[in-house]
Design an enzyme around this catalytic site. Structure first.
Site, PDB file in Angstrom:
ATOM      1  N   ASP A   1      13.270  -9.251  -8.483  1.00  0.00           N
ATOM      2  CA  ASP A   1      13.411 -10.279  -9.626  1.00  0.00           C
ATOM      3  C   ASP A   1      14.752 -10.985  -9.607  1.00  0.00           C
ATOM      4  O   ASP A   1      15.470 -10.540 -10.469  1.00  0.00           O
ATOM      5  CB  ASP A   1      12.729  -9.367 -10.942  1.00  0.00           C
ATOM      6  CG  ASP A   1      11.415  -9.523 -10.854  1.00  0.00           C
ATOM      7  OD1 ASP A   1      10.681 -10.072 -10.094  1.00  0.00           O
ATOM      8  OD2 ASP A   1      10.955  -9.193 -11.959  1.00  0.00           O
TER       9      ASP A   1
ATOM     10  N   GLY B   1       3.008 -19.953 -15.997  1.00  0.00           N
ATOM     11  CA  GLY B   1       2.804 -19.220 -14.630  1.00  0.00           C
ATOM     12  C   GLY B   1       3.248 -19.923 -13.349  1.00  0.00           C
ATOM     13  O   GLY B   1       3.029 -19.511 -12.479  1.00  0.00           O
TER      14      GLY B   1
ATOM     15  N   ARG C   1       6.600 -13.371  -1.737  1.00  0.00           N
ATOM     16  CA  ARG C   1       7.511 -12.531  -1.485  1.00  0.00           C
ATOM     17  C   ARG C   1       6.931 -11.168  -1.128  1.00  0.00           C
ATOM     18  O   ARG C   1       5.952 -10.963  -1.247  1.00  0.00           O
ATOM     19  CB  ARG C   1       8.032 -12.130  -3.071  1.00  0.00           C
ATOM     20  CG  ARG C   1       8.759 -11.117  -3.509  1.00  0.00           C
ATOM     21  CD  ARG C   1       9.242 -11.174  -4.924  1.00  0.00           C
ATOM     22  NE  ARG C   1       8.577 -10.527  -6.042  1.00  0.00           N
ATOM     23  CZ  ARG C   1       8.861 -10.342  -7.297  1.00  0.00           C
ATOM     24  NH1 ARG C   1      10.158 -10.729  -7.478  1.00  0.00           N
ATOM     25  NH2 ARG C   1       7.982  -9.853  -8.299  1.00  0.00           N
TER      26      ARG C   1
ATOM     27  N   LYS D   1       4.656 -15.931  -5.970  1.00  0.00           N
ATOM     28  CA  LYS D   1       5.505 -16.059  -7.252  1.00  0.00           C
ATOM     29  C   LYS D   1       5.351 -17.538  -7.596  1.00  0.00           C
ATOM     30  O   LYS D   1       5.685 -18.436  -6.893  1.00  0.00           O
ATOM     31  CB  LYS D   1       6.617 -15.560  -6.910  1.00  0.00           C
ATOM     32  CG  LYS D   1       7.468 -15.432  -8.197  1.00  0.00           C
ATOM     33  CD  LYS D   1       8.681 -14.578  -8.012  1.00  0.00           C
ATOM     34  CE  LYS D   1       9.624 -14.597  -9.254  1.00  0.00           C
ATOM     35  NZ  LYS D   1      10.901 -13.947  -8.951  1.00  0.00           N
TER      36      LYS D   1
ATOM     37  N   GLY E   1       3.384 -12.391 -15.028  1.00  0.00           N
ATOM     38  CA  GLY E   1       2.734 -13.765 -15.781  1.00  0.00           C
ATOM     39  C   GLY E   1       2.578 -14.677 -14.513  1.00  0.00           C
ATOM     40  O   GLY E   1       2.163 -15.844 -15.113  1.00  0.00           O
ATOM     41  N   ARG E   2       3.437 -14.749 -13.477  1.00  0.00           N
ATOM     42  CA  ARG E   2       3.191 -15.837 -12.644  1.00  0.00           C
ATOM     43  C   ARG E   2       3.149 -15.236 -11.133  1.00  0.00           C
ATOM     44  O   ARG E   2       3.696 -16.228 -10.354  1.00  0.00           O
ATOM     45  CB  ARG E   2       4.484 -16.727 -12.973  1.00  0.00           C
ATOM     46  CG  ARG E   2       5.809 -16.056 -12.975  1.00  0.00           C
ATOM     47  CD  ARG E   2       6.801 -17.228 -12.845  1.00  0.00           C
ATOM     48  NE  ARG E   2       8.152 -16.552 -12.995  1.00  0.00           N
ATOM     49  CZ  ARG E   2       9.338 -17.355 -12.816  1.00  0.00           C
ATOM     50  NH1 ARG E   2       9.255 -18.433 -12.490  1.00  0.00           N
ATOM     51  NH2 ARG E   2      10.578 -16.878 -12.993  1.00  0.00           N
TER      52      ARG E   2
ATOM     53  N   ASP F   1      11.502  -3.723 -16.641  1.00  0.00           N
ATOM     54  CA  ASP F   1      10.344  -4.170 -15.923  1.00  0.00           C
ATOM     55  C   ASP F   1      10.803  -4.869 -14.650  1.00  0.00           C
ATOM     56  O   ASP F   1       9.999  -5.391 -13.654  1.00  0.00           O
ATOM     57  CB  ASP F   1       9.704  -5.093 -16.613  1.00  0.00           C
ATOM     58  CG  ASP F   1      10.660  -6.103 -17.487  1.00  0.00           C
ATOM     59  OD1 ASP F   1      11.293  -5.971 -18.044  1.00  0.00           O
ATOM     60  OD2 ASP F   1      10.231  -7.435 -17.150  1.00  0.00           O
ATOM     61  N   ASN F   2      12.339  -4.775 -14.573  1.00  0.00           N
ATOM     62  CA  ASN F   2      12.811  -5.704 -13.432  1.00  0.00           C
ATOM     63  C   ASN F   2      13.594  -4.247 -12.450  1.00  0.00           C
ATOM     64  O   ASN F   2      14.323  -4.638 -11.668  1.00  0.00           O
ATOM     65  CB  ASN F   2      14.030  -6.391 -13.503  1.00  0.00           C
ATOM     66  CG  ASN F   2      13.294  -7.757 -13.905  1.00  0.00           C
ATOM     67  OD1 ASN F   2      11.813  -7.970 -13.914  1.00  0.00           O
ATOM     68  ND2 ASN F   2      13.762  -8.525 -15.053  1.00  0.00           N
TER      69      ASN F   2
HETATM   70  P1  AMP Z   1      11.234 -11.977 -15.598  1.00  0.00           P
HETATM   71  O1  AMP Z   1      12.663 -12.002 -16.768  1.00  0.00           O
HETATM   72  O2  AMP Z   1      11.274 -13.106 -14.861  1.00  0.00           O
HETATM   73  O3  AMP Z   1      11.490 -10.764 -14.996  1.00  0.00           O
HETATM   74  O4  AMP Z   1      10.183 -12.067 -16.604  1.00  0.00           O
HETATM   75  C1  AMP Z   1       9.644 -11.147 -17.523  1.00  0.00           C
HETATM   76  C2  AMP Z   1       8.382 -11.528 -17.964  1.00  0.00           C
HETATM   77  O5  AMP Z   1       7.990 -12.859 -18.044  1.00  0.00           O
HETATM   78  C3  AMP Z   1       7.364 -11.137 -16.662  1.00  0.00           C
HETATM   79  O6  AMP Z   1       6.251 -10.573 -17.254  1.00  0.00           O
HETATM   80  C4  AMP Z   1       6.939 -12.336 -15.972  1.00  0.00           C
HETATM   81  O7  AMP Z   1       5.685 -12.318 -15.178  1.00  0.00           O
HETATM   82  C5  AMP Z   1       6.709 -13.332 -17.282  1.00  0.00           C
HETATM   83  N1  AMP Z   1       7.314 -14.715 -16.714  1.00  0.00           N
HETATM   84  C6  AMP Z   1       8.363 -15.273 -16.554  1.00  0.00           C
HETATM   85  N2  AMP Z   1       8.162 -16.573 -16.266  1.00  0.00           N
HETATM   86  C7  AMP Z   1       6.862 -17.109 -16.743  1.00  0.00           C
HETATM   87  C8  AMP Z   1       6.440 -18.205 -16.551  1.00  0.00           C
HETATM   88  N3  AMP Z   1       6.789 -19.327 -16.103  1.00  0.00           N
HETATM   89  N4  AMP Z   1       5.117 -17.983 -16.689  1.00  0.00           N
HETATM   90  C9  AMP Z   1       4.375 -16.988 -17.177  1.00  0.00           C
HETATM   91  N5  AMP Z   1       5.070 -15.678 -17.237  1.00  0.00           N
HETATM   92  C10 AMP Z   1       6.431 -15.848 -17.226  1.00  0.00           C
HETATM   93 MG    MG Z   2      10.465  -9.577 -14.016  1.00  0.00          MG
END
Ligand code: AMP
Ligand code: MG
Length: 488
Positions: free
Chosen positions: A258, A122, A172, A109, A88-89, A248-249
């Site tokens: 992550d 993002g 990264r 990232k 997502g970002r 997913d992590n």
């Molecule tokens: P995370 O908990 O950081 O591993 O993120 C979980 C999901 O949320 C993943 O699909 C990330 O890409 C998405 N995500 C986290 N932060 C953002 C953000 N600021 N904008 C868009 N997607 C995000």
């Molecule tokens: Mg993640």
């Protein structure tokens, strides 16, 4: 431009990503560049220090041979299945084959919105970007498999969080970005051809030893399981809490990935949770092995249908392997922990010896990192520091007597023991309270000095530096409990 990007993921795994360009940022400045990693990647450091580096790491002007993509995945988040996640970002710029012949992903990232951003912006804020840089480089220096931090770009833009924060972009580097959730995404849609394609690709890239073996998908699973057991054993023996072990992590490669609300424990309390979003303690320090196994069960579910035979028999084979996780984990953990107390082999009774020490540490809320350094000091004849960590000194003395007897049977000299212990037990880890100081200086006062100092210490974690004692102790007992925030 001399960065030789290649694109095996793009070429071989259509359907697993979407092409996407980074969003432009204003006044990008290169705040960090990881010289030794640049060298390992075979890129010219001087080149990256100039405009080429700023343009590439900011995403403002990518080299011609980049094919930026966002990868798709799903994931179990705190036990609940989300069928549609993805980068997502983050954007994968491409892959580089490093000096050792290893294929590495280069990913931005915080580079802006992608087709998988859902409601998010993002973007990433400077504090969490610097935090990931510090912690991932510390983990690497502690010998733990991890994604690496290559560069940080600061910008004049702001991101809206609980308040406005300066925007930054992290570059990264990882062995790959395939996650358990990548497999789950296609399994949940019944797209078994894609699961097979992904598995074949992952085998080729990470576990070529199982290629063409009989039952190669089960063998692939065994490899992933074993590398996760090792990874989590490594986390546990340095007091690391990942904080958000969603599927997913969890990287298929066995690297830590992550760095969101992660942190190191200081005082030894196994139920410790730092993450503000982990309200039920699912990802507490002591739960990590169990959660690792749970996540692997989700991978098993995605791989089982690749088998054409009687499903019940296949399920049984995967369940048998999953049951093995505990033994694998325990063996890796014991190997680490025996080394931490100066032993060169593992014999019956060693697990009890370590468990007894941990019980004493827990009762005294001793500092997890410090105790092992002070044990070596005690062997050299100075127990004063060690004693300061424990409340029940009689129990400590009893334990020390048993330990010293065990060391005698081990057959190495005291000097050898001390040296071996000091080469696996760090002095410096990125302690929460010191990290907060460093990030506060960087974010609120544009002063990267404390960050740079801390980075120096945690990337040479075993070498004592004069005048840095305050980096090697727990936060004061009356300090506010530390809380970390996810994904910011
Ligand atoms: P995370 O908990 O950081 O591993 O993120 C979980 C999901 O949320 C993943 O699909 C990330 O890409 C998405 N995500 C986290 N932060 C953002 C953000 N600021 N904008 C868009 N997607 C995000
Ligand atoms: Mg993640």
């Amino acid at each position: 431009m001399t960065v030789n990007f290649t694109h095996s993921f793009v070429n071989e795994l259509s359907g697993c990503y979407q092409h996407c360009e980074p969003e432009v940022c204003s006044s990008p400045q290169l705040l960090q560049l990881n010289k030794s990693l640049v060298h390992d990647l075979g890129i010219d450091y001087e080149l990256l220090l100039g405009d080429v580096g700023v343009s590439m790491f900011s995403g403002n002007a990518l080299p011609d041979n980049c094919k930026p993509i966002a990868q798709v995945y799903a994931g179990h988040q705190f036990g609940q299945f989300s069928s549609q996640l993805g980068d997502g970002r983050a954007l994968l710029l491409g892959e580089l084959v490093d000096r050792f012949g290893k294929r590495r992903d280069i990913q931005l990232k915080g580079s802006g919105r992608t087709p998988y951003s859902r409601g998010g912006d993002g973007k990433a804020a400077l504090g969490p970007v610097l935090r990931e840089y510090l912690v991932s480089e510390a983990m690497f220096s502690l010998g733990v498999k991890t994604t690496r931090a290559l560069a940080v770009i600061g910008t004049d833009d702001w991101v809206a969080r609980e308040e406005l924060k300066p925007r930054a972009i992290l570059t990264r580097v990882s062995s790959s970005h395939m996650r358990v959730g990548t497999f789950e995404f296609f399994a949940a849609r019944g797209e078994w051809d894609q699961v097979k394609k992904l598995s074949d690709y992952a085998i080729e890239r990470h576990f070529p030893n199982v290629r063409h073996s009989s039952d190669q998908y089960l063998n692939f699973f065994k490899e992933v399981l074993s590398s996760q057991a090792k990874l989590i054993a490594d986390w546990m023996s340095i007091g690391f809490i990942h904080g958000v072990m969603n599927t997913d992590n969890m990287a298929i490669s066995g690297e830590t990935i992550d760095y969101g609300p992660c942190a190191f424990i200081d005082r030894y309390v196994p139920s410790t949770v730092f993450s503000s979003i982990d309200q039920h303690g699912r990802y507490a320090y002591q739960n990590q092995p169990k959660i690792g196994q749970w996540n692997l069960a989700q991978l098993a579910k995605a791989l089982i249908p690749l088998h054409k035979e009687d499903q019940e028999a296949v399920v049984q084979r995967f369940v048998n392997e999953l049951d093995e996780f505990n033994n694998r984990y325990r063996d890796y953990w014991l190997e680490n922990m025996t080394k931490k107390i100066g032993l060169t082999s593992v014999v019956d009774g060693d697990a009890d010896l370590i468990d007894q020490l941990l019980v004493l540490m827990e009762r005294s809320k001793a500092d997890f990192t410090t105790v092992f350094r002070h044990l070596a000091l005690a062997l050299e004849g100075d127990k004063s520091q060690l004693i300061g960590q424990f409340s029940d000194l009689k129990a400590l003395e009893e334990w020390l007597m048993v330990w010293e007897k065990r060391l005698e049977a081990n057959g190495t000299s005291r000097e050898q023991c001390v040296q071996a212990m000091n080469s696996v037990n760090p002095i410096y880890i990125p302690r929460n309270h010191k990290m907060e100081e460093a990030l506060d200086a960087a974010v609120n006062h544009s002063d990267l000095g404390p960050f740079t100092k801390m980075l120096e210490l945690v990337t040479e974690p075993y070498d004592e530096q004069a005048g840095c004692d305050d980096y090697a102790i727990s936060a004061p007992l009356d300090a506010k409990p530390h809380v970390t925030f996810c994904g910011t």
